[in-house]
Structures are given as structure tokens and as C-alpha cells.
Write a protein that holds these residues in place. Structure first.
Motif, short mmCIF file in Angstrom:
data_model
loop_
_atom_site.label_atom_id
_atom_site.label_comp_id
_atom_site.label_asym_id
_atom_site.label_seq_id
_atom_site.Cartn_x
_atom_site.Cartn_y
_atom_site.Cartn_z
N UNK A 72 30.77 -37.47 -29.24
CA UNK A 72 30.26 -38.69 -28.59
C UNK A 72 31.43 -39.62 -28.31
N UNK A 73 31.20 -40.57 -27.41
CA UNK A 73 32.26 -41.51 -27.04
C UNK A 73 32.51 -42.55 -28.13
N UNK A 74 31.44 -42.99 -28.77
CA UNK A 74 31.51 -44.17 -29.64
C UNK A 74 31.50 -43.78 -31.11
N UNK A 75 32.39 -44.36 -31.88
CA UNK A 75 32.47 -44.09 -33.32
C UNK A 75 31.19 -44.49 -34.04
N UNK A 76 30.62 -45.61 -33.65
CA UNK A 76 29.40 -46.10 -34.30
C UNK A 76 28.25 -45.12 -34.13
N UNK A 77 28.16 -44.50 -32.96
CA UNK A 77 27.11 -43.51 -32.71
C UNK A 77 27.25 -42.32 -33.65
N UNK A 78 28.48 -41.86 -33.86
CA UNK A 78 28.72 -40.73 -34.78
C UNK A 78 28.42 -41.14 -36.22
N UNK A 79 28.82 -42.34 -36.61
CA UNK A 79 28.56 -42.82 -37.98
C UNK A 79 27.07 -42.91 -38.25
N UNK A 102 32.70 -31.32 -19.80
CA UNK A 102 31.58 -31.87 -19.02
C UNK A 102 31.21 -33.19 -19.66
N UNK A 103 31.20 -34.24 -18.88
CA UNK A 103 30.90 -35.57 -19.40
C UNK A 103 29.40 -35.85 -19.32
N UNK A 104 28.88 -36.40 -20.42
CA UNK A 104 27.50 -36.85 -20.46
C UNK A 104 27.47 -38.35 -20.72
N UNK A 105 26.29 -38.91 -20.73
CA UNK A 105 26.17 -40.35 -20.94
C UNK A 105 26.74 -40.77 -22.28
N UNK A 106 26.49 -39.96 -23.33
CA UNK A 106 26.91 -40.33 -24.67
C UNK A 106 28.20 -39.66 -25.12
N UNK A 107 28.65 -38.62 -24.42
CA UNK A 107 29.84 -37.93 -24.90
C UNK A 107 30.29 -36.79 -24.01
N UNK A 108 30.93 -35.79 -24.64
CA UNK A 108 31.50 -34.65 -23.92
C UNK A 108 31.01 -33.34 -24.50
N UNK A 109 31.00 -32.30 -23.66
CA UNK A 109 30.91 -30.91 -24.09
C UNK A 109 32.14 -30.23 -23.51
N UNK A 110 32.94 -29.55 -24.34
CA UNK A 110 34.29 -29.21 -23.89
C UNK A 110 34.80 -27.91 -24.51
N UNK A 111 35.96 -27.45 -23.99
CA UNK A 111 36.47 -26.11 -24.29
C UNK A 111 37.33 -26.05 -25.55
N UNK A 112 38.21 -27.02 -25.74
CA UNK A 112 39.14 -26.99 -26.87
C UNK A 112 39.21 -28.37 -27.48
N UNK A 113 39.62 -28.43 -28.77
CA UNK A 113 39.74 -29.73 -29.41
C UNK A 113 40.81 -29.69 -30.50
N UNK A 114 41.33 -30.87 -30.78
CA UNK A 114 42.21 -31.09 -31.92
C UNK A 114 41.58 -32.17 -32.80
#
Length: 226
Positions: A72-79, A102-114
Motif C-alpha cells: 500500500x502507499x500509506x504507512x498508516x494503512x499498513x499499520x 500495476x498501480x491501484x488506488x491504495x497501492x501497487x502489485x509488482x514484480x520485484x521488491x527490496x
């Protein structure tokens, strides 16, 4: 005629937030995470690539599938997700979104991450965590971990927060996020400083106390038989 989604080319990779369970490999040599929903069966490393959980032959993220890492984009949403009963033992991750997404309203769905940073909540007793200990569940080849204070570790398999960060590699930072006592070693960089050594000593002392109590019980039983 197919509608093409708009493409983004950001100057820097986006940042997102998510929750996950920390895990330790069976041999104790690697640290990673496992998701709390769809991808929970597939542990991943600090730097890793997503795979389709349905074993379909396409690259993640696919427009017509649910595969890929999620954040998700926002830390508060994840918390806020940590408030639910089934997610109380999870940790908060700050991640860098890499590769196609792929960008959504609340966050991302994506291929790789760190995974850049992990914030560990308090021990189940409410005390600030100094370690991640065996949570009593796991995946093939991996032990699930949960926050633990020095007093609650006892004889369980456990690693300090600094050790988990070192095993995870890739510059991962792990800090204690709360509890009734002052956090030990929170937010320190890589390497074993004084605070990390204090946390390691507290963890070892808790294990020693537990072994001494077991030896005392065995001694009492032996003397009773005599």
C-alpha cells in the motif's frame, strides 16, 4: 481492440508498505518473510522476485491474475492491518517497488521488491522485543518467528533483531517498534554496536536462566529418588 494501461517511468522506484511474518530457514542461515494472505505459502527474501501462486506460466504481475507482490502507499494503512487478531504477530515492512508494477488506488502489485526496513511490535507480554523467536508454526524448510522479549524466549529457537537483519542481508534494517520498556538497539545501522551486544547478552541470559531451571528440576528429581 484492447485498452492499454498508461505507463509510468518514475525517476526513482516507488516506496510502499506492507505487513508480513518473519521466517528463519531450518539451518538458521537465512532470514526472510512470508505474506499474510494470497502469497503466504511462498517465503521470500529481502531482495526477491514474485512468482505466480497459481503456477501459471506468465510473469508477475499479470493483468488477468492476482500474482505479484502487494503493498500500500500509506504507512498508516499498513499499520491498521496489524490490529486484526490474525495479524498481531506480523511485522511492518517498508519496501522499494522494483520492476513492472500495476498501480491501484491504495497501492501497487509488482514484480520485484527490496525490503528496506522491518518494524517489530512488542512481545506478547507487552515488553519491548529484543528477539524474534519460534512462533510455533512454519512452512517447509522455514520456521515462523514472532517478537519476543528476553524473558519470554526461554529455550525456543531465536535470533536477535540485529542478527535477523544480518541474515536477511541487502542492507535490511530491523527495529523494535514499541513496548513497555525502552527499545534496545532500535534503528541502529549494520554492525554490532553496544546496543546490539546488550540485546544479544539479554537473549543469551534468558536462555541460560531457562537451562539452569531445567537442571535444577532434574536435580530435585534425582535427589528425591535417592
Amino acid at each position: 481492440m484492447r485498452v492499454r494501461l498508461p505507463e509510468e517511468r518514475p525517476a526513482e522506484p516507488p516506496t510502499g508498505f506492507k505487513i508480513a511474518h518473519p521466517v528463519l530457514s531450518q539451518d538458521g542461515g537465512r532470514a526472510g518473510f512470508t505474506g499474510v494472505s494470497l502469497g503466504g505459502a511462498l517465503p521470500y527474501g529481502v531482495l526477491d522476485e514474485a512468482h505466480c501462486v497459481y503456477c501459471l506460466r506468465h510473469r508477475a504481475p499479470h493483468r488477468r491474475c492476482d500474482c505479484g507482490f502487494h503493498c500500500v502507499h500509506d504507512r498508516t494503512t499498513a499499520e491498521a492491518m496489524l490490529c486484526t487478531a490474525e495479524h498481531r504477530a506480523a511485522v511492518l515492512l517498508e519496501v522499494t517497488v522494483l520492476g513492472a508494477y500495476i498501480r491501484f488506488e491504495l497501492g501497487f502489485r509488482y514484480a520485484r521488491q527490496r525490503v528496506r526496513a522491518a518494524t517489530v511490535g512488542p512481545c506478547a507480554c507487552g515488553t519491548v522485543a529484543v528477539a524474534l523467536a519460534d512462533a510455533g508454526w512454519g512452512r517447509p524448510g522455514w520456521r515462523g518467528l514472532a517478537a519476543s522479549c528476553a524473558g519470554c524466549v526461554r529455550g525456543r529457537t531465536a535470533v536477535s533483531l540485529a542478527t535477523f537483519a544480518r541474515l536477511g542481508g541487502e542492507g535490511l534494517r530491523v527495529r523494535a517498534g514499541g513496548g513497555v520498556a525502552e527499545a534496545v538497539g532500535a534503528g541502529l545501522p549494520e554492525g554490532m554496536g553496544v546496543s546490539e551486544l546488550v540485546a544479544e547478552a539479554a537473549l543469551l541470559q534468558a536462555r541460560l536462566d531457562w537451562f539452569q531451571s531445567q537442571l535444577a528440576r532434574l536435580g530435585e528429581r534425582g535427589s528425591g529418588k535417592g
